[in-house]
Design a protein around this motif. Sequence first.
Motif, PDB file in Angstrom:
ATOM      1  N   SER A  62     -54.595  72.031 -27.258  1.00  0.00           N
ATOM      2  CA  SER A  62     -54.496  71.647 -25.840  1.00  0.00           C
ATOM      3  C   SER A  62     -55.837  71.239 -25.243  1.00  0.00           C
ATOM      4  CB  SER A  62     -53.926  72.815 -25.026  1.00  0.00           C
ATOM      5  OG  SER A  62     -52.612  73.115 -25.460  1.00  0.00           O
ATOM      6  N   VAL A  63     -56.862  71.145 -26.074  1.00  0.00           N
ATOM      7  CA  VAL A  63     -58.202  70.829 -25.566  1.00  0.00           C
ATOM      8  C   VAL A  63     -58.289  69.351 -25.157  1.00  0.00           C
ATOM      9  CG1 VAL A  63     -60.637  70.601 -26.197  1.00  0.00           C
ATOM     10  CG2 VAL A  63     -59.356  72.637 -26.867  1.00  0.00           C
ATOM     11  N   VAL A  64     -58.784  69.128 -23.941  1.00  0.00           N
ATOM     12  CA  VAL A  64     -59.012  67.750 -23.472  1.00  0.00           C
ATOM     13  C   VAL A  64     -60.500  67.428 -23.383  1.00  0.00           C
ATOM     14  CG1 VAL A  64     -56.844  67.496 -22.204  1.00  0.00           C
ATOM     15  CG2 VAL A  64     -58.852  68.494 -21.056  1.00  0.00           C
ATOM     16  N   GLN A  65     -61.326  68.469 -23.415  1.00  0.00           N
ATOM     17  CA  GLN A  65     -62.760  68.263 -23.249  1.00  0.00           C
ATOM     18  C   GLN A  65     -63.487  69.492 -23.770  1.00  0.00           C
ATOM     19  OE1 GLN A  65     -63.901  67.663 -19.123  1.00  0.00           O
ATOM     20  NE2 GLN A  65     -66.085  67.681 -19.590  1.00  0.00           N
ATOM     21  N   ILE A  66     -64.730  69.285 -24.194  1.00  0.00           N
ATOM     22  CA  ILE A  66     -65.553  70.393 -24.677  1.00  0.00           C
ATOM     23  C   ILE A  66     -66.852  70.446 -23.874  1.00  0.00           C
ATOM     24  CG2 ILE A  66     -66.929  71.223 -26.650  1.00  0.00           C
ATOM     25  CD1 ILE A  66     -64.737  70.154 -28.494  1.00  0.00           C
ATOM     26  N   THR A  94     -59.675  69.707 -32.788  1.00  0.00           N
ATOM     27  CA  THR A  94     -59.210  69.042 -31.558  1.00  0.00           C
ATOM     28  C   THR A  94     -59.057  67.538 -31.724  1.00  0.00           C
ATOM     29  OG1 THR A  94     -61.467  68.644 -30.741  1.00  0.00           O
ATOM     30  CG2 THR A  94     -60.431  70.738 -30.131  1.00  0.00           C
ATOM     31  N   GLY A  95     -59.790  66.968 -32.667  1.00  0.00           N
ATOM     32  CA  GLY A  95     -59.847  65.514 -32.730  1.00  0.00           C
ATOM     33  C   GLY A  95     -60.815  65.016 -31.678  1.00  0.00           C
ATOM     34  N   PRO A  96     -60.849  63.705 -31.459  1.00  0.00           N
ATOM     35  CA  PRO A  96     -61.857  63.146 -30.543  1.00  0.00           C
ATOM     36  C   PRO A  96     -61.584  63.508 -29.082  1.00  0.00           C
ATOM     37  CG  PRO A  96     -60.353  61.442 -31.310  1.00  0.00           C
ATOM     38  CD  PRO A  96     -60.005  62.680 -32.071  1.00  0.00           C
ATOM     39  N   VAL A  97     -62.491  64.260 -28.497  1.00  0.00           N
ATOM     40  CA  VAL A  97     -62.444  64.588 -27.060  1.00  0.00           C
ATOM     41  C   VAL A  97     -63.862  64.466 -26.515  1.00  0.00           C
ATOM     42  CG1 VAL A  97     -60.449  66.144 -27.208  1.00  0.00           C
ATOM     43  CG2 VAL A  97     -62.759  67.065 -27.503  1.00  0.00           C
ATOM     44  N   PRO A  98     -64.003  64.211 -25.229  1.00  0.00           N
ATOM     45  CA  PRO A  98     -65.362  64.128 -24.655  1.00  0.00           C
ATOM     46  C   PRO A  98     -66.090  65.463 -24.759  1.00  0.00           C
ATOM     47  CG  PRO A  98     -63.692  63.314 -23.111  1.00  0.00           C
ATOM     48  CD  PRO A  98     -62.957  63.975 -24.231  1.00  0.00           C
TER      49      PRO A  98
END
Lengths: 255, 277
Positions: free
Chosen positions: A180-184, A220-224
């Motif tokens: 569920s990660v959209v950003q780190i 997560t794959g690619p996230v900002p």
Amino acid sequence: MEAPAGAVDFVELAPENYVGSGGQWRRRLDAIRERYPVLTHGLSLSMGGEAPFDPSFLAAVAGFLRDVESPWHSDHLCWSSTEETHFHELLPIPFTRKNLERVVARVKHVQNMMPVRFAIENVSAYARHAEDEMSEAAFVREVVEQSGCALLLDVNNVFVNSQNFGGNAWSTLAELPLESVVQIHIAGFSREAPDLVIDTHGAAIDEGVYGLLTAALARTGPVPVLLERDHDIPAFEVLAAEIERIRAIGREVLG
Amino acid sequence: MSSFSRYLLSAVDEAAPFPRADVYRRLVRANLRTVIDNAFPVTRAILGDRWAALADSFLDAGGPSTPLYREVPGDLVAWAQVAEEPYADLLHYEWLELVAARHPADIDALPETQPRPRGADGRVGSGFAGHGTRPGSAPRPRGADGRVGSGFAGHGTRPGSAEAGCFVPNPTMQIAAYSRPVHTMSVDAPDPVPFPTPSVYLVWRRPRTDEVVFHRAGLVIGRALDLALSAARNGAPMTMTKVVIEVAREANMSPDVIYAALDTCADDIAVRDGIRR
């Protein structure tokens, strides 16, 4: 804002620092928006608190998100205010079933008020409550799964908490709802004692935190990824080198 | 959370309610002190060692209620006024400067201020409408449409708009009355002689440069600016004539006297973008 072209991919802003502001603040915001995509990250919603939300404040934040066209909005999984006082600090909530129910309801409420998807961020902590009934990672997972919100994963906070409470950061990371990660977020900390580190955003990123970022991105794959630096800010070249290392990790993990 | 809440703000390092609670207390108090300290450089310098006690008293009394970190100093000012702190007036004045600096009104599109032409006697302005123009005064510049002056961009003043021909203070303007010259206060002059009667301070932000400036006026002129500002903020800007009539009625004074004083004052303010008419 003065960074060389290509050195920065996006900027994260706290709505609390800009809503209702004109003059140099508005001009700065406009200049940032001309050059960069903007993500928003809140400081004051007190998602784990008991005080009712201020509808006018929520509306102001929502309006700001529309203005800057942020793709999502995040705030912290902590409490920071009572009905009388705003402490302006990220305070730990007891990880109990009762609090879980309340936090899920509050997240749903905020989500309904926001024009974009809402995300919670795992926070650094320096104390745990005796009444905790589950781990932080389990609590975060339950909040995300029951409310349907997204997760802003702070890998530095995972590392800091492992230092302060003796847990295994990699195990904690594995338990979090990384799907569920959209950003780190990533940052540096300060060590005050062998068993106490403070999330200061005022130092270089620790090697262990880079390791967590690598593991997280693989899931997560690619996230900002946002580099947070609020204190003891070095020359931009130093920060640019950290950004470049983050990018290199991304290329290595994601291809 | 209540015992922890009290502990977080307490100036006294009481027994921590749980291990490491002291870390949070230190972080909370340091963070709040940062924003408070930065907002009131003059008062802090005057109070010296006593500044910490004032900040502690504010936190002990409950601390900030605002969710906006930047507005914590405003909560301190409100507390200081209720608590009748000796320097509540200076705290208020320093806060007003920040409020004007940050006011959300978009004033940057304002045209450059053009000084009004002066007559041979050096005086400017015109008389109270319906009461004649003073001999020797010069007419105020008029646009091609015959209107006098212009208004704040984004706040009307287009030809035919509600503000055309009206008396419109800078929308960032803050108005307060003080009983002593707060603008002169410093470490070297911490306790100036009070005014015989309170003075009104008009504080506003200039377009483009963001310079915050002030003008000191009497109570009647302050009331006139307050009336004009309220009217403009309510979307019903007033002409200078209407402002004068209303204030003259309230103060039971001659409109001519008020008009002359307001006219002179308004010129001084207008030169620094504080008013459009």
